[in-house]
Design a protein around this motif. Structure first.
Motif, PDB file in Angstrom:
ATOM      1  N   GLY A 147     -18.971 -41.053  46.343  1.00 54.07           N
ATOM      2  CA  GLY A 147     -18.870 -39.608  46.156  1.00 54.07           C
ATOM      3  C   GLY A 147     -17.707 -39.168  45.290  1.00 54.07           C
ATOM      4  O   GLY A 147     -17.408 -37.967  45.232  1.00 54.07           O
ATOM      5  N   THR A 148     -17.066 -40.089  44.592  1.00 53.07           N
ATOM      6  CA  THR A 148     -15.912 -39.758  43.743  1.00 53.07           C
ATOM      7  C   THR A 148     -16.364 -39.484  42.312  1.00 53.07           C
ATOM      8  O   THR A 148     -17.079 -40.306  41.723  1.00 53.07           O
ATOM      9  N   PRO A 149     -15.981 -38.359  41.720  1.00 53.21           N
ATOM     10  CA  PRO A 149     -16.300 -38.112  40.309  1.00 53.21           C
ATOM     11  C   PRO A 149     -15.507 -39.072  39.421  1.00 53.21           C
ATOM     12  O   PRO A 149     -14.273 -39.118  39.486  1.00 53.21           O
ATOM     13  N   VAL A 150     -16.212 -39.852  38.592  1.00 56.23           N
ATOM     14  CA  VAL A 150     -15.570 -40.893  37.791  1.00 56.23           C
ATOM     15  C   VAL A 150     -15.970 -40.758  36.326  1.00 56.23           C
ATOM     16  O   VAL A 150     -17.132 -40.526  35.997  1.00 56.23           O
ATOM     17  N   LEU A 151     -14.983 -40.952  35.469  1.00 55.36           N
ATOM     18  CA  LEU A 151     -15.158 -40.963  34.025  1.00 55.36           C
ATOM     19  C   LEU A 151     -14.863 -42.378  33.539  1.00 55.36           C
ATOM     20  O   LEU A 151     -13.739 -42.862  33.677  1.00 55.36           O
ATOM     21  N   ASP A 152     -15.876 -43.062  32.994  1.00 61.41           N
ATOM     22  CA  ASP A 152     -15.709 -44.430  32.519  1.00 61.41           C
ATOM     23  C   ASP A 152     -15.595 -44.413  30.995  1.00 61.41           C
ATOM     24  O   ASP A 152     -16.564 -44.127  30.292  1.00 61.41           O
ATOM     25  N   LEU A 153     -14.411 -44.734  30.502  1.00 67.17           N
ATOM     26  CA  LEU A 153     -14.111 -44.619  29.075  1.00 67.17           C
ATOM     27  C   LEU A 153     -14.211 -45.975  28.393  1.00 67.17           C
ATOM     28  O   LEU A 153     -13.917 -46.996  28.994  1.00 67.17           O
ATOM     29  N   ALA A 154     -14.612 -45.955  27.111  1.00 66.34           N
ATOM     30  CA  ALA A 154     -14.923 -47.201  26.394  1.00 66.34           C
ATOM     31  C   ALA A 154     -15.961 -47.971  27.195  1.00 66.34           C
ATOM     32  O   ALA A 154     -15.839 -49.184  27.429  1.00 66.34           O
ATOM     33  N   CYS A 155     -17.000 -47.273  27.613  1.00 61.20           N
ATOM     34  CA  CYS A 155     -17.980 -47.828  28.556  1.00 61.20           C
ATOM     35  C   CYS A 155     -18.870 -48.891  27.928  1.00 61.20           C
ATOM     36  O   CYS A 155     -19.534 -49.636  28.646  1.00 61.20           O
ATOM     37  N   GLY A 156     -18.902 -48.970  26.581  1.00 63.39           N
ATOM     38  CA  GLY A 156     -19.761 -49.955  25.952  1.00 63.39           C
ATOM     39  C   GLY A 156     -21.208 -49.764  26.339  1.00 63.39           C
ATOM     40  O   GLY A 156     -21.715 -48.634  26.358  1.00 63.39           O
ATOM     41  N   TYR A 157     -21.887 -50.857  26.682  1.00 64.97           N
ATOM     42  CA  TYR A 157     -23.300 -50.759  27.051  1.00 64.97           C
ATOM     43  C   TYR A 157     -23.496 -50.447  28.539  1.00 64.97           C
ATOM     44  O   TYR A 157     -24.588 -50.569  29.077  1.00 64.97           O
ATOM     45  N   GLY A 158     -22.414 -50.025  29.195  1.00 66.89           N
ATOM     46  CA  GLY A 158     -22.515 -49.519  30.563  1.00 66.89           C
ATOM     47  C   GLY A 158     -22.362 -50.542  31.663  1.00 66.89           C
ATOM     48  O   GLY A 158     -22.685 -50.251  32.821  1.00 66.89           O
ATOM     49  N   PHE A 159     -21.801 -51.707  31.362  1.00 63.30           N
ATOM     50  CA  PHE A 159     -21.660 -52.761  32.376  1.00 63.30           C
ATOM     51  C   PHE A 159     -20.828 -52.268  33.561  1.00 63.30           C
ATOM     52  O   PHE A 159     -21.284 -52.284  34.704  1.00 63.30           O
ATOM     53  N   ASN A 160     -19.613 -51.822  33.295  1.00 60.32           N
ATOM     54  CA  ASN A 160     -18.758 -51.342  34.389  1.00 60.32           C
ATOM     55  C   ASN A 160     -19.235 -50.014  34.948  1.00 60.32           C
ATOM     56  O   ASN A 160     -19.039 -49.728  36.135  1.00 60.32           O
ATOM     57  N   THR A 161     -19.855 -49.205  34.100  1.00 58.30           N
ATOM     58  CA  THR A 161     -20.382 -47.918  34.570  1.00 58.30           C
ATOM     59  C   THR A 161     -21.435 -48.135  35.645  1.00 58.30           C
ATOM     60  O   THR A 161     -21.460 -47.436  36.673  1.00 58.30           O
ATOM     61  N   ARG A 162     -22.291 -49.112  35.432  1.00 55.03           N
ATOM     62  CA  ARG A 162     -23.326 -49.408  36.433  1.00 55.03           C
ATOM     63  C   ARG A 162     -22.712 -49.975  37.716  1.00 55.03           C
ATOM     64  O   ARG A 162     -23.201 -49.689  38.819  1.00 55.03           O
ATOM     65  N   LEU A 163     -21.647 -50.758  37.585  1.00 56.78           N
ATOM     66  CA  LEU A 163     -20.956 -51.237  38.791  1.00 56.78           C
ATOM     67  C   LEU A 163     -20.385 -50.068  39.596  1.00 56.78           C
ATOM     68  O   LEU A 163     -20.433 -50.058  40.829  1.00 56.78           O
ATOM     69  N   LEU A 164     -19.831 -49.084  38.884  1.00 53.98           N
ATOM     70  CA  LEU A 164     -19.312 -47.885  39.550  1.00 53.98           C
ATOM     71  C   LEU A 164     -20.430 -47.125  40.252  1.00 53.98           C
ATOM     72  O   LEU A 164     -20.257 -46.631  41.375  1.00 53.98           O
ATOM     73  N   ALA A 165     -21.584 -47.035  39.606  1.00 50.27           N
ATOM     74  CA  ALA A 165     -22.730 -46.359  40.221  1.00 50.27           C
ATOM     75  C   ALA A 165     -23.189 -47.091  41.476  1.00 50.27           C
ATOM     76  O   ALA A 165     -23.513 -46.461  42.495  1.00 50.27           O
ATOM     77  N   GLU A 166     -23.209 -48.423  41.417  1.00 48.34           N
ATOM     78  CA  GLU A 166     -23.615 -49.215  42.582  1.00 48.34           C
ATOM     79  C   GLU A 166     -22.674 -48.995  43.760  1.00 48.34           C
ATOM     80  O   GLU A 166     -23.085 -49.090  44.923  1.00 48.34           O
ATOM     81  N   ARG A 167     -21.410 -48.669  43.448  1.00 49.58           N
ATOM     82  CA  ARG A 167     -20.433 -48.440  44.512  1.00 49.58           C
ATOM     83  C   ARG A 167     -20.377 -46.986  44.962  1.00 49.58           C
ATOM     84  O   ARG A 167     -19.534 -46.613  45.757  1.00 49.58           O
ATOM     85  N   GLY A 168     -21.288 -46.165  44.428  1.00 45.03           N
ATOM     86  CA  GLY A 168     -21.442 -44.809  44.934  1.00 45.03           C
ATOM     87  C   GLY A 168     -20.703 -43.722  44.198  1.00 45.03           C
ATOM     88  O   GLY A 168     -20.628 -42.588  44.680  1.00 45.03           O
ATOM     89  N   ALA A 169     -20.116 -44.009  43.044  1.00 50.65           N
ATOM     90  CA  ALA A 169     -19.409 -42.976  42.282  1.00 50.65           C
ATOM     91  C   ALA A 169     -20.393 -41.901  41.837  1.00 50.65           C
ATOM     92  O   ALA A 169     -21.419 -42.190  41.248  1.00 50.65           O
ATOM     93  N   ARG A 170     -20.052 -40.636  42.088  1.00 57.17           N
ATOM     94  CA  ARG A 170     -20.908 -39.505  41.713  1.00 57.17           C
ATOM     95  C   ARG A 170     -20.059 -38.237  41.594  1.00 57.17           C
ATOM     96  O   ARG A 170     -19.225 -38.001  42.482  1.00 57.17           O
ATOM     97  N   PRO A 171     -20.224 -37.435  40.540  1.00 63.25           N
ATOM     98  CA  PRO A 171     -20.979 -37.720  39.318  1.00 63.25           C
ATOM     99  C   PRO A 171     -20.259 -38.791  38.500  1.00 63.25           C
ATOM    100  O   PRO A 171     -19.061 -39.029  38.680  1.00 63.25           O
ATOM    101  N   LEU A 172     -21.001 -39.392  37.581  1.00 65.22           N
ATOM    102  CA  LEU A 172     -20.473 -40.514  36.809  1.00 65.22           C
ATOM    103  C   LEU A 172     -20.843 -40.332  35.340  1.00 65.22           C
ATOM    104  O   LEU A 172     -22.016 -40.162  35.010  1.00 65.22           O
TER     105      LEU A 172
END
Length: 244
Positions: free
Chosen positions: A38-63
């Motif tokens: 439930g934490t709003p997260v901004l993933d910078l230099a996200c590339g093809y979204g590898f770490n962004t998807r890990l953040l989503a799997e851990r419940g980060a929202r909005p992302l």
């Protein structure tokens, strides 16, 4: 340096999935995150979204994932279309980042090393701080000064080719040890410059942590990871804000 990741494209995925230094970075970031449900997260230099998807799997929202490369964002959106995780992706230069919201956490894996000047470096940190809440936190994986030519990271997935002196900071020419090798360039900033830029941007505290390594396995045993901890590519920067 936008063009290099547009050109690298899908070949970057190979390095991200196979390089030992990338595995250590991912493990270290994951340990540092804590509970982001439930934490709003901004993933910078996200590339093809590898770490962004890990953040989503851990419940980060909005992302929201941000990258300057059109090709990297295209690949990230392709993953999102195939398996929707509620991630929004934005093409933007972090040095000139528009207001995207009020986030409690920002993550950045190999972002600041692409700043070619101190002015750009300061602009990156200011843009990030402007998109964080008062007590927002930044977690960043940043490269350590390069042990070249005395040492190298070849067995860990990164080959340093040349250090080119510059007006403000050296340019590092290197390549991922994929087949064929994937070339890239970035800049070698002292950690003190990152810390100064963060405090100038309004972060109240900066802390440095050594990189962590995953548990040993049949491919990379404890002896391998011990060698890596003695000569790591990166370290973890944690910057926290104060009331504004």
């Amino acid at each position: 340096m936008t063009e290099q990741y547009d050109a690298i494209g899908a070949r970057f995925e190979e390095s991200k999935c196979t390089a030992a230094f990338s595995a250590a970075d991912t493990f270290s970031l994951g340990r540092a995150l804590g509970d982001v449900t439930g934490t709003p997260v901004l993933d910078l230099a996200c590339g093809y979204g590898f770490n962004t998807r890990l953040l989503a799997e851990r419940g980060a929202r909005p992302l929201v994932g941000v990258d300057v490369s059109v090709e990297m964002i295209r690949l990230a959106q392709k993953y999102e279309a195939r398996c929707p995780m509620g991630i929004d992706y934005v093409i933007a230069d972090v040095a000139d980042l528009p207001p995207l919201g009020r986030f409690d956490l920002a993550t950045a894996v190999y972002l600041f090393n692409y700043a070619s000047s101190r002015a750009t470096l300061r602009a990156m940190f200011r843009s990030i701080r402007a998109n964080l809440t008062g007590h927002g936190r930044l977690l960043a994986i940043v490269p350590r000064p390069t042990p070249f030519p005395e040492g190298n990271y070849e067995e860990f997935g990164l080959r340093i080719l040349e250090r080119v002196p510059g007006a403000e900071v050296p340019l590092i020419r290197q390549e991922f040890t994929t087949d064929p090798p994937t070339p890239l360039e970035d800049y070698e900033w002292p950690l003190a410059d990152y810390e100064l830029a963060a405090t100038q941007a309004g972060f109240a505290r900066v802390r440095w942590s050594p990189i962590r390594t995953p548990p040993p396995d049949a491919v990379r045993d404890e002896t391998f990871w011990r060698r890596y901890r003695e000569n790591p590519v990166s370290c973890l920067m944690t910057a926290t804000g104060g009331d504004r």
